[in-house]
Design an enzyme around this catalytic site. Structure first.
Site, PDB file in Angstrom:
ATOM      1  N   SER A 127       0.818  -1.258   0.054  1.00 51.72           N
ATOM      2  CA  SER A 127       0.158  -0.233  -0.025  1.00 51.72           C
ATOM      3  C   SER A 127       0.813   1.345   0.046  1.00 51.72           C
ATOM      4  O   SER A 127       0.499   2.312  -0.315  1.00 51.72           O
ATOM      5  CB  SER A 127      -1.032  -0.077   1.192  1.00 51.72           C
ATOM      6  OG  SER A 127      -1.262  -1.232   1.591  1.00 51.72           O
ATOM      7  N   HIS A 161      -1.429  -2.602  -6.812  1.00 53.18           N
ATOM      8  CA  HIS A 161      -2.148  -2.331  -5.483  1.00 53.18           C
ATOM      9  C   HIS A 161      -3.737  -2.379  -5.711  1.00 53.18           C
ATOM     10  O   HIS A 161      -4.248  -1.482  -6.502  1.00 53.18           O
ATOM     11  CB  HIS A 161      -1.736  -0.904  -5.038  1.00 53.18           C
ATOM     12  CG  HIS A 161      -2.262  -0.294  -3.851  1.00 53.18           C
ATOM     13  ND1 HIS A 161      -2.446   0.831  -3.594  1.00 53.18           N
ATOM     14  CD2 HIS A 161      -2.704  -1.257  -2.867  1.00 53.18           C
ATOM     15  CE1 HIS A 161      -2.995   0.821  -2.332  1.00 53.18           C
ATOM     16  NE2 HIS A 161      -2.996  -0.149  -1.893  1.00 53.18           N
ATOM     17  N   GLU A 173      -4.302   0.094  -8.635  1.00 58.72           N
ATOM     18  CA  GLU A 173      -3.193   1.205  -8.845  1.00 58.72           C
ATOM     19  C   GLU A 173      -1.966   0.673  -9.399  1.00 58.72           C
ATOM     20  O   GLU A 173      -1.469  -0.343  -8.760  1.00 58.72           O
ATOM     21  CB  GLU A 173      -2.812   1.780  -7.689  1.00 58.72           C
ATOM     22  CG  GLU A 173      -2.424   3.242  -7.618  1.00 58.72           C
ATOM     23  CD  GLU A 173      -2.426   3.982  -6.256  1.00 58.72           C
ATOM     24  OE1 GLU A 173      -2.255   3.403  -5.330  1.00 58.72           O
ATOM     25  OE2 GLU A 173      -2.398   5.301  -6.175  1.00 58.72           O
ATOM     26  N   ASN A 211      -3.028   6.214  -1.046  1.00 58.70           N
ATOM     27  CA  ASN A 211      -2.551   6.435   0.474  1.00 58.70           C
ATOM     28  C   ASN A 211      -2.109   7.931   0.596  1.00 58.70           C
ATOM     29  O   ASN A 211      -2.367   8.012   1.914  1.00 58.70           O
ATOM     30  CB  ASN A 211      -1.963   5.239   0.944  1.00 58.70           C
ATOM     31  CG  ASN A 211      -2.860   4.074   1.127  1.00 58.70           C
ATOM     32  OD1 ASN A 211      -4.194   4.241   1.441  1.00 58.70           O
ATOM     33  ND2 ASN A 211      -2.443   2.816   0.604  1.00 58.70           N
TER      34      ASN A 211
END
Ligand code: CAA
Length: 304
Positions: A127, A161, A173, A211
């Site tokens: 992440s 991701h 992602e 994130n």
């Protein structure tokens, strides 16, 4: 023109909620055989049982035919625990979905690079950890980063991701390390599309796009609670009803896992040295207490 992913068998490392979801969409949507491995046999059993439950639910809702569910389930094969990562030897791509720990990922990628064919893709579902750092660990011992062997081995590492719950969330992602080759990016993208996902790309910066935006938002919500600005329910309801978010930020933090949120927030803080990313003390204390959210039965909400 889209490039064929040429993945005949995929390996998924880690049978937690992310790994199980990735195994499921690979088997059901991309229709490729999946080797699923977890160092814990108990977790592996839980993951397989969860995948079965999700398939049954899709059948009962009429989303897929019972035959499709059976075929998808049969494509997911557990790796024998005695084989460990050697069980991935004949796969064309491995997607790593273990906990957010750089030394652990470095050991895994170094081993995978030595075991798999030089053309196999090594993807991480991290992440926030630097894909460039992970890729550097895939350089064979004794080879330099600038050598052809070093460039080829690090060039097949990529960030892929997925989002939780993987079968529901439409995004993947795609993150390029400094070393990632265009061929690796094209094939990884093509595989994510075959899994039924839309793909966005991000440079390898702490937190990527997702994130770098989501975690400060969650962290600020926790700081609001810490400062007594509003109650848990008022914070979550404000975002749910005022901004149409499916979940409030505190519920979402529980859902992601507070340990994971803290690990990502620390990566942002340490990776940028910017004080705006300082993790909330309340988040740190809750993780100290073992209150990891939904998976541990307690977080901002009670799940027992
Ligand atoms: N696995 C698979 N499917 C699931 C699921 C799970 N764990 N949880 C729920 N679902 C499915 C349900 O079965 C249901 O499917 P159908 O439409 O086929 O009936 C659908 O999702 C909706 O579920 P519910 O009706 O039970 O509940 P809901 O409408 O409240 O939706 C939710 C649940 C999809 C989780 C929704 O609340 C949501 O979208 N929340 C936000 C999730 C989110 O932001 N995820 C990203 C987190 S960040 C991340 O993953 C990456 C990171 O790096 C930290």
């Amino acid at each position: 023109m889209s490039i064929a992913h040429a993945i005949r068998t995929v390996g998924v490392l880690g049978a937690g909620q992310m790994g199980t979801g990735i195994a499921l969409v690979s088997a059901l949507r991309a229709k490729v055989p999946v080797l699923l491995y977890d160092q814990s046999q108990d977790q592996l059993k839980k993951g397989l049982a969860f995948a079965e439950k999700l398939l049954e639910k899709d059948v009962s809702k009429g989303k897929i035919k019972s035959e499709e569910a059976k075929e998808a389930r049969a494509r997911i094969m557990p790796v024998d625990s005695s084989l460990g990562l050697k069980g991935f030897r004949d796969t064309d791509m491995v997607i790593e979905a273990v906990s957010e720990n750089l030394p652990l990922k470095q050991t895994i990628f170094s081993t995978l690079a030595a075991e798999l064919s030089p053309d196999a893709i090594l993807a991480s579902n991290t992440s926030s950890i630097s894909i460039t750092k992970i890729a550097a660990s895939a350089i064979p011992k004794g080879a330099s980063a600038a050598s052809e062997e070093g460039k080829k081995s690090a060039g097949r590492v990529v960030g892929l991701h997925f989002f939780n719950p993987v079968p529901v969330m439409k995004l993947v992602e795609l993150i390029s390390a400094l070393q990632t080759t265009q061929d690796t990016l094209d094939r990884a993208r093509s595989f994510a599309v075959a899994c039924g996902k839309e793909v966005t790309t991000s440079n390898d910066v702490p937190g990527f796009v997702s994130n770098a935006l989501l975690m400060p938002f969650i962290n600020e919500a926790i700081m609001c609670l810490e400062k007594g600005t509003a109650t848990r329910d008022d914070i979550d309801t404000t975002l749910k009803l005022g901004m149409n978010h499916p979940m409030g930020p505190l519920q979402l933090a529980d859902f992601i896992g507070l340990d994971t949120c803290l690990a990502i927030q620390k990566t942002l803080y340490e990776g940028t040295s910017d004080s705006k990313y300082r993790p909330s003390i309340l988040l740190e204390r809750m993780v100290d207490a073992g209150w990891y959210g939904k998976k541990s039965g307690k977080g901002f909400y009670d799940y027992r």
